[in-house]
Write a protein that holds these residues in place. Sequence first.
Motif: not given
Length: 876
Positions: A751-770
Amino acid sequence: MKKKLMLIDGNSIAYRAFFALPLLNNDKGIHTNAVYGFTTMLMKVLEEEKPTHILVAFDAGKTTFRHSTFKEYKGGRQKTPPELSEQFPFVRELLDAYGIKRYELENFEADDIIGTLAVKAEQEGFEVKVISGDKDLTQLSTGHITVGITRKGITDIEEYTPAHIQEKYGLTADQIIDMKGLMGDQSDNIPGVPGVGEKTAIKLLKQFETLENLLANIDQVSGKKLKERLEEFKDQAIMSKELATITKEAPVTVTVDELSFEGYDVEKLLAVFKELGFNSLLGKLEGADEIVSEEVKEISFETVESITEAVFAAENSLYVEVLEDNYHTGEIAGFGLSNKNGNFYLPVETTLQSEAFKQWAKDETKRKQVYDAKRSIVALKRHDIDLQGIDFDLLLASYLLNPSESTEDFAGVAKRHQFTNVKTDEVVYGKGAKKKVAEGDVLGEHLVRKAMGIADLYEPLLKELEQNEQTDLFFELELPLSLILAKMEYTGVKVDVEKLEEMKAEIAERLKEIEARIHEHAGEKFNINSPKQLGVILFDNLGLPVIKKTKTGYSTSADVLEKLEHEHEIIREILNYRQLGKLQSTYIEGLLKVVHSDSNKVHTRFNQVLTSTGRLSSIDPNLQNIPIRLEEGRKIRKAFIPSEKDWVIFAADYSQIELRVLAHIAKDEKLMEAFTNNMDIHTKTAMDVFHVEADEVTSNMRRQAKAVNFGIVYGISDYGLSQSLGITRKEAGQFIDRYLQSFPGVKNYMEDIIVEARDNGFVSTVLHRRRYIPEITSRNFNLRSFAERTAMNTPIQGSAADIIKKAMIDMAARLEKEGLRTRLLLQVHDELIFEAPQDEIEKLKEIVPDVMEHALELAVPVKVEYSYGPTWFDAK
DNA sequence: ACCGACACGC
DNA sequence: GACGTACGTGTCGGTA
């Protein structure tokens, strides 16, 4: 030539494009997604249909003649969003530049204009193609009028011919309006008969043919409730049908002849594309290449025939050109160099022989900025030139900034970062069979421009990486990795060619036997490899039940054939034939084709800038999909051997790395506990999902749990899960729900990651890959759902990719430090494959798991398993 | 030369 | 209720 009229429903296509695509902005802050979608659709249909005449029809004003029948028509519709309204002037501008007529008519809808002209044109002997996003238009379909309705997005068009309508609904095109009369249409606020949907409407029309006939014979309808409804809403149904009927007699003032399409004005269109910022479409405009290429600014450069140290500086942008895709076999065509001393073209012959160049190349204090470090390193290494001191790779940087953008050619990549002073390779070298190295100065200038592009983009891209907190990802992970990959590729993997030849002969024999038996069963000879011919044999001749169809005919895929296994002996034979045929053509013959005959090695290329998740891919040959699941295929691995006598293949793989990453990211208590206690994760999942104890988990339960875990890792849908388990979508959905209930931490993460994706427009990995996921805000359910699964899955798969990449770097350092001769050969997403001298095995058993397990510290233990043997097959 | 169907891995 | 549903690579047949 046959005359062909294309009629496009302008409003409908603009709407579809607007809702299907994320809100794009051009540099002036104007939204362009609808115009963009409209354009891509237009390009596609012009190319495919090659119409001689075109018209785009628009709705005029708010009220139409239908409103006098029913004033609520199209009531309750949401207002056109201003972001869309503002785009209509650009759509009109675009059409004018295309030289396409547009038309609207007071009191009538675009549909009516299209209906009227379609009929007129058909009478005049035209083929007519209608394009819309609105299925209502399908009612127009006849022998000479085909209706294309946009499906997913806007360029995927489903063709409605009378035959297709018959197949899809079991109705004639005329009956579409009767259907609408019965079921209504929510989007147009056409009421229809309450309680009657598509299913019921079709059933009734199959029985009664027309709405009128149905209403005259309501007593014959089965179902009391339905009868009452039809009786009560009789008039409403009649009116609904009337509303849904497209008139073919609108007072249209244009004639079909006036709509002739002469082709577009390239310059005008280019100007519009530029204004809108449609850079990606420029290249697709036929005839635009010349114009685009004329636009590069003049540059001056020097051709260096004899290299001295004086041409080099402390910082140097170097472009190494290898024209062939495969830089393991293709030759270097030349070099471009740009630094504070100037811009230089270094011709290939002199440069490769220049001692000054060689010394400069291997001096790591002389910094080099390049485009595609791995390609440059390998190409030079083949000439015994060691390229060191690379501190920037434009291609790699661009990929990290946005891994979803394609990275096919230098000009395209450069243009995305606003460097446009370079032509595309296609323009300079030509394409396909005509591709060839350009002559002297033309080549020189092109390579110099590329070097200048690297120099120009060096600082700004570093800055962007910095802003994204990706500096470490670039300098500590991807750039060092590219050097390791270069080495792996260059090293290559030794192949036992004799072994492959043996297998080839044996399998050829077996294929022949199976083929004979299949032809025997079929009673005739045919090409078993042709799904088309096979379909005829199985379903027409042998009369086996049709389970699934593809858009070109019967499906004969393995899952279909497995369902037919008990129907006929031929099926088993076909499955065997397919299995062996795959091994033969792809793995045995395919592999033999790419073995370098001087060394008996294959040199794959790992693509480091392709996937949107951060995984690598492998081509020529693909060594990441060598068979393992089935015993027969697994034997292929016997042909992969160490390159030195008495060495072994040593393979180490992460156990459940993705699920461990999930436990780490989601901080799910139960999942973390399971891994901490070293439990079998699929059994544990089964216990929690089915609420049973460990000893009560049946093999079937474990199998299902495994499929659910698989689904979590790969982000598949309930449909995907239902397919892999052979259950209904609903059941699959319930499985997923139960899984999420069992692992509430995972549920929260999702649930959180979907919100995050909506807020930022992207998702990230542990080493900041986008990974950017613009579709997450789409109003199209499919696009949005897909985006949501992507948002959930990418951090998991991408972080796992981060981990193994880090492990590769650490491993290279460790081998170096320990002074071992062991070589890393391959990476297959969660495993590393080495070749090693016998006497280093004991050491490897210790350091390989140690390095891999501690590449990155997670909240759960990371587990690595290994094995080794004389061939890859034995390393299991 | 390109596309769809199919099959392999993760 | 329909939509059309991890990705990437390679082979083949079929059509252009």
